[in-house]
Design a protein around this motif. Sequence first.
Motif, PDB file in Angstrom:
ATOM      1  N   ASN A 249     111.563   3.822  58.080  1.00 24.64           N
ATOM      2  CA  ASN A 249     110.658   3.391  59.131  1.00 24.64           C
ATOM      3  C   ASN A 249     110.314   4.648  59.926  1.00 24.64           C
ATOM      4  OD1 ASN A 249     109.360   1.886  61.262  1.00 24.64           O
ATOM      5  ND2 ASN A 249     110.673   0.149  60.748  1.00 24.64           N
ATOM      6  N   SER A 250     109.482   4.527  60.950  1.00 23.55           N
ATOM      7  CA  SER A 250     109.114   5.712  61.738  1.00 23.55           C
ATOM      8  C   SER A 250     110.373   6.351  62.336  1.00 23.55           C
ATOM      9  CB  SER A 250     108.160   5.318  62.868  1.00 23.55           C
ATOM     10  OG  SER A 250     108.735   4.281  63.652  1.00 23.55           O
TER      11      SER A 250
ATOM     12  N   GLY B 252     107.588   5.870  67.825  1.00 28.24           N
ATOM     13  CA  GLY B 252     108.001   6.218  66.470  1.00 28.24           C
ATOM     14  C   GLY B 252     107.044   7.224  65.848  1.00 28.24           C
ATOM     15  N   ILE B 253     107.621   8.236  65.185  1.00 29.66           N
ATOM     16  CA  ILE B 253     106.815   9.290  64.572  1.00 29.66           C
ATOM     17  C   ILE B 253     106.635   8.999  63.088  1.00 29.66           C
ATOM     18  CG2 ILE B 253     106.633  11.779  64.104  1.00 29.66           C
ATOM     19  CD1 ILE B 253     106.514  11.034  67.095  1.00 29.66           C
ATOM     20  N   GLY B 254     105.415   9.143  62.608  1.00 25.11           N
ATOM     21  CA  GLY B 254     105.103   8.961  61.189  1.00 25.11           C
ATOM     22  C   GLY B 254     104.187  10.072  60.716  1.00 25.11           C
TER      23      GLY B 254
ATOM     24  N   SER C 204     101.771  10.882  63.471  1.00 28.93           N
ATOM     25  CA  SER C 204     101.321   9.802  64.355  1.00 28.93           C
ATOM     26  C   SER C 204     102.491   9.417  65.249  1.00 28.93           C
ATOM     27  CB  SER C 204     100.899   8.579  63.531  1.00 28.93           C
ATOM     28  OG  SER C 204     102.027   8.072  62.802  1.00 28.93           O
TER      29      SER C 204
ATOM     30  N   VAL D 159     107.103  13.688  58.779  1.00 32.70           N
ATOM     31  CA  VAL D 159     108.400  13.031  58.521  1.00 32.70           C
ATOM     32  C   VAL D 159     108.734  12.990  57.031  1.00 32.70           C
ATOM     33  CG1 VAL D 159     108.148  11.626  60.602  1.00 32.70           C
ATOM     34  CG2 VAL D 159     107.566  10.618  58.373  1.00 32.70           C
TER      35      VAL D 159
ATOM     36  N   TYR E 163      99.077   3.937  70.265  1.00 31.46           N
ATOM     37  CA  TYR E 163      99.050   4.697  69.012  1.00 31.46           C
ATOM     38  C   TYR E 163      98.277   5.993  69.262  1.00 31.46           C
ATOM     39  CZ  TYR E 163      98.288   6.110  64.192  1.00 31.46           C
ATOM     40  OH  TYR E 163      98.278   6.819  63.019  1.00 31.46           O
TER      41      TYR E 163
ATOM     42  N   ASN F 261     103.655   5.992  67.599  1.00 32.02           N
ATOM     43  CA  ASN F 261     103.255   4.624  67.929  1.00 32.02           C
ATOM     44  C   ASN F 261     104.361   3.915  68.687  1.00 32.02           C
ATOM     45  OD1 ASN F 261     104.428   1.994  66.551  1.00 32.02           O
ATOM     46  ND2 ASN F 261     104.756   3.680  65.119  1.00 32.02           N
TER      47      ASN F 261
ATOM     48  N   THR G  78     100.829   6.102  57.942  1.00 30.50           N
ATOM     49  CA  THR G  78      99.872   6.900  58.716  1.00 30.50           C
ATOM     50  C   THR G  78      98.637   7.293  57.912  1.00 30.50           C
ATOM     51  OG1 THR G  78     101.677   7.748  60.088  1.00 30.50           O
ATOM     52  CG2 THR G  78      99.628   9.030  60.062  1.00 30.50           C
TER      53      THR G  78
ATOM     54  N   GLY H 219     107.276   7.238  54.078  1.00 28.48           N
ATOM     55  CA  GLY H 219     107.402   8.294  55.081  1.00 28.48           C
ATOM     56  C   GLY H 219     106.645   9.543  54.696  1.00 28.48           C
TER      57      GLY H 219
END
Length: 312
Positions: A193-194, A218-220, A69, A224, A60, A71, A272, A249
Amino acid sequence: PQMTAQIGNFTFKHLFLNASGVYCRTKQNLDDLLDNQATGGIVTKSATLRSRKGNPNPRYHSILNGAGSINSMGLPNYGLQYYLDYLLSKSFDKPTILSVAGTSFDENIELLKQIQDSDYQGMTELNLSCPNVVGKPQIAYDFETTNKILTEVFKFFKKPIGVKLPPYFDLNHFDQIAKILNQFPLDHVNSINSVGNGLWIDIETESVVIKPKKGFGGIGGKMVLPTGLANVRALRERLKPSIKMIGTGGITSGKDVFAYLLCGADLVSVGTQLGIESPKIFNRLESELAAIMVEKGYTSVNEFRGKLKSLE
Ligand SMILES: C=Cc1c(C(=O)O)[nH]c(=O)[nH]c1=O
């Protein structure tokens, strides 16, 4: 002002949930969420049949001072029984959502069979969008497999259930996934989701910042938000009214919550930024949303939910 929502038989007295995976892996995490007055309900970390350690650390990383973020946790969780024990250990004054994410078709079916056969009477969420199980695709990007899983699930699963979706980026994909989901008696859809398989680089060290998957994750977070809003709006316009929407999101402020409600979200979940601010963020979001509603003269979220205007 009235800021509540209903999903099936469940009344949420506050609009705020944790995004599955954030602040919800342990019983202590879940109790901390519950104890917060502005928490609308709790969502468990997605469970697999047996407990999992997940991917190696670092897995992370916060991006650009919390603007995002990345992860690649790899589905670390204590296994379905741990979360069922918790959810059956006491009575809850807020709705609970048990999230599950099998790493195979058979595991998804077995997870849901065990929930169906258990005494658990709360909500369930089938996570079809984990981007970080090495070697496994995000199920909900495979429309045929998604249809197959849901067809099998609804042969035996009679309790309240929703699905967690990945972000889509093609309008035709919104049409396709909505067409599939509308065939089933789903209680809710949780989107997004991310944003899968992003990459972040540390210029100093000329290196990626997380270990799994050569730094892909995965981007958060705030970055996003436009994708989350688009997915909630597009799905709300296409899904039958009986399928309620949880908007997820990039939420960091009451304005973002207001925007999700305009797109048609019934509830919102925070990932996040919850990780950064802890559950007290829900009190901040709720008071910021209330202030916006008062300023605009709204007494209930029902007055503007789903009423986003287009420019025509
Ligand atoms: C359940 C696995 C997920 C994970 C994970 O455990 O790596 N991370 C996400 O951003 N979304 C997920 O759905």
